[in-house]
Design a protein around this motif. Structure first.
Motif, PDB file in Angstrom:
ATOM      1  N   ILE A  81      -3.622  -4.889  -9.855  1.00 19.04           N
ATOM      2  CA  ILE A  81      -2.620  -3.882  -9.818  1.00 19.04           C
ATOM      3  C   ILE A  81      -1.886  -3.480 -11.076  1.00 19.04           C
ATOM      4  O   ILE A  81      -1.647  -4.735 -12.014  1.00 19.04           O
ATOM      5  CB  ILE A  81      -1.431  -4.486  -8.599  1.00 19.04           C
ATOM      6  CG1 ILE A  81      -2.297  -4.804  -7.267  1.00 19.04           C
ATOM      7  CG2 ILE A  81      -0.312  -3.526  -8.521  1.00 19.04           C
ATOM      8  CD1 ILE A  81      -1.430  -5.487  -6.335  1.00 19.04           C
ATOM      9  N   LYS A 119       2.120   5.294  -0.093  1.00 18.80           N
ATOM     10  CA  LYS A 119       1.695   6.624   0.736  1.00 18.80           C
ATOM     11  C   LYS A 119       0.427   7.286  -0.206  1.00 18.80           C
ATOM     12  O   LYS A 119       0.328   7.141  -1.138  1.00 18.80           O
ATOM     13  CB  LYS A 119       2.720   7.587   0.666  1.00 18.80           C
ATOM     14  CG  LYS A 119       4.261   7.081   1.348  1.00 18.80           C
ATOM     15  CD  LYS A 119       5.120   8.154   1.816  1.00 18.80           C
ATOM     16  CE  LYS A 119       6.330   7.383   2.342  1.00 18.80           C
ATOM     17  NZ  LYS A 119       6.631   7.022   3.951  1.00 18.80           N
ATOM     18  N   SER A 120      -0.261   7.938   0.733  1.00 11.88           N
ATOM     19  CA  SER A 120      -1.607   8.408   0.246  1.00 11.88           C
ATOM     20  C   SER A 120      -1.317   9.545  -1.046  1.00 11.88           C
ATOM     21  O   SER A 120      -2.523   9.582  -1.557  1.00 11.88           O
ATOM     22  CB  SER A 120      -2.358   9.170   1.609  1.00 11.88           C
ATOM     23  OG  SER A 120      -1.379  10.305   1.903  1.00 11.88           O
ATOM     24  N   ILE A 150       0.890  -1.118  -0.072  1.00 10.42           N
ATOM     25  CA  ILE A 150      -0.067  -0.116   0.107  1.00 10.42           C
ATOM     26  C   ILE A 150       0.943   1.177   0.085  1.00 10.42           C
ATOM     27  O   ILE A 150       1.853   1.529   0.845  1.00 10.42           O
ATOM     28  CB  ILE A 150      -0.955  -0.051   1.176  1.00 10.42           C
ATOM     29  CG1 ILE A 150      -1.782  -1.068   1.544  1.00 10.42           C
ATOM     30  CG2 ILE A 150      -1.624   1.348   1.441  1.00 10.42           C
ATOM     31  CD1 ILE A 150      -2.615  -1.567   0.080  1.00 10.42           C
ATOM     32  N   LYS A 152      -1.174   8.201  -6.911  1.00 15.45           N
ATOM     33  CA  LYS A 152      -2.587   7.960  -7.527  1.00 15.45           C
ATOM     34  C   LYS A 152      -2.957   6.661  -7.660  1.00 15.45           C
ATOM     35  O   LYS A 152      -4.103   6.292  -8.154  1.00 15.45           O
ATOM     36  CB  LYS A 152      -2.541   8.547  -8.848  1.00 15.45           C
ATOM     37  CG  LYS A 152      -1.571   8.084  -9.888  1.00 15.45           C
ATOM     38  CD  LYS A 152      -1.670   8.984 -11.224  1.00 15.45           C
ATOM     39  CE  LYS A 152      -0.850   8.524 -12.199  1.00 15.45           C
ATOM     40  NZ  LYS A 152      -0.692   9.099 -13.531  1.00 15.45           N
ATOM     41  N   PHE A 153      -2.193   5.636  -7.277  1.00 13.22           N
ATOM     42  CA  PHE A 153      -2.620   4.097  -7.258  1.00 13.22           C
ATOM     43  C   PHE A 153      -2.750   3.833  -5.878  1.00 13.22           C
ATOM     44  O   PHE A 153      -1.996   4.016  -5.014  1.00 13.22           O
ATOM     45  CB  PHE A 153      -1.399   3.675  -8.109  1.00 13.22           C
ATOM     46  CG  PHE A 153      -0.038   3.640  -7.641  1.00 13.22           C
ATOM     47  CD1 PHE A 153       0.545   2.905  -6.621  1.00 13.22           C
ATOM     48  CD2 PHE A 153       0.747   4.525  -8.369  1.00 13.22           C
ATOM     49  CE1 PHE A 153       1.826   3.445  -6.492  1.00 13.22           C
ATOM     50  CE2 PHE A 153       1.939   4.999  -7.825  1.00 13.22           C
ATOM     51  CZ  PHE A 153       2.668   4.098  -6.908  1.00 13.22           C
ATOM     52  N   SER A 154      -3.503   2.914  -5.672  1.00 18.35           N
ATOM     53  CA  SER A 154      -4.071   2.351  -4.116  1.00 18.35           C
ATOM     54  C   SER A 154      -3.194   1.176  -3.583  1.00 18.35           C
ATOM     55  O   SER A 154      -3.016   0.991  -2.445  1.00 18.35           O
ATOM     56  CB  SER A 154      -5.578   2.069  -4.126  1.00 18.35           C
ATOM     57  OG  SER A 154      -5.776   1.148  -5.098  1.00 18.35           O
ATOM     58  N   LYS A 155      -2.573   0.598  -4.649  1.00 19.85           N
ATOM     59  CA  LYS A 155      -1.649  -0.547  -4.494  1.00 19.85           C
ATOM     60  C   LYS A 155      -0.522  -0.766  -5.399  1.00 19.85           C
ATOM     61  O   LYS A 155      -0.812  -0.349  -6.408  1.00 19.85           O
ATOM     62  CB  LYS A 155      -2.435  -2.029  -4.175  1.00 19.85           C
ATOM     63  CG  LYS A 155      -3.623  -2.215  -3.098  1.00 19.85           C
ATOM     64  CD  LYS A 155      -4.198  -3.658  -3.174  1.00 19.85           C
ATOM     65  CE  LYS A 155      -5.052  -3.854  -4.495  1.00 19.85           C
ATOM     66  NZ  LYS A 155      -5.595  -5.101  -4.424  1.00 19.85           N
TER      67      LYS A 155
END
Length: 152
Positions: free
Chosen positions: A117, A75-76, A73, A79-82
Motif C-alpha cells: 500500500i 470507493k471505486s 478499500i 486510482k488506488f485499490s487499498k
C-alpha cells in the motif's frame, strides 16, 4: 532509547488509558461528542486483527506512545485499490517534542509498505495546530477540509 513494537493484549490497560487521554485532548475541538465517557476504538479487536497494525513506543520498559494503521478499500473512483488510515496517535505529554510520533509513524509506514500500500490518510481537527504540525513534519499534506453544521 525509544523503541517501537506491535501492541499485545497485555498492553490493553495502558492503551485504554491513552484512548481516554486522547479523547480528553480532542473534546475541545469537537462539540458533537456525547457527555461522559466515550470510546473511539475496539483496541482488543485491533490488536488481534490482520488488517490493523497497532504500534506502541517504549522507553525504559514504559509505553509512552501509540498509533495504528488500518487497511481500507476506497470507493471505486480512486486510482488506488487499498489505502491505510492512521489513527490513535498519542504520545504522553511529558515525552512530546522528542520525535517519538515520528518513530511511531515510521513503524506504521513500514507495515503499510509491507502490505503493498502506498496511499496513507488520516483525519485531524482543523484547529489542532500541534497535531497538524506533527503530521506535516513526517510528510503529510493538507488535502480536504470536512465541514459540518447542526440544523436547529
Amino acid at each position: 532509547m525509544v523503541t517501537t513494537r506491535k501492541a499485545i493484549l497485555e498492553d490493553l490497560p495502558i492503551l485504554l488509558d491513552f484512548e481516554q487521554e486522547l479523547i480528553k485532548a480532542e473534546r475541545p475541538f469537537d462539540s458533537t461528542f456525547k457527555e461522559g465517557k466515550i470510546s473511539y476504538y475496539n483496541i482488543e479487536k485491533m490488536i488481534a486483527s490482520d488488517e490493523v497494525e497497532l504500534i506502541v513506543a517504549e522507553e525504559n520498559n514504559e509505553i509512552i506512545a501509540s498509533g495504528y494503521a488500518s487497511i481500507f478499500i476506497p470507493k471505486s473512483y480512486f486510482k488506488f485499490s487499498k489505502f491505510a488510515y492512521l489513527g490513535f496517535m498519542y504520545t504522553k505529554p511529558s515525552r512530546r517534542g522528542r520525535g517519538i510520533n515520528k518513530l511511531v509513524v515510521e513503524a506504521l509506514f513500514n507495515w503499510v509498505r509491507s502490505q503493498d500500500i502506498d496511499e496513507v490518510r488520516l483525519d485531524v481537527y482543523d484547529s489542532n495546530y500541534g497535531a497538524i504540525k506533527a503530521y506535516e513534519k513526517v510528510g503529510f499534506q493538507r488535502h480536504l477540509l470536512k465541514m459540518r453544521m447542526t440544523l436547529e
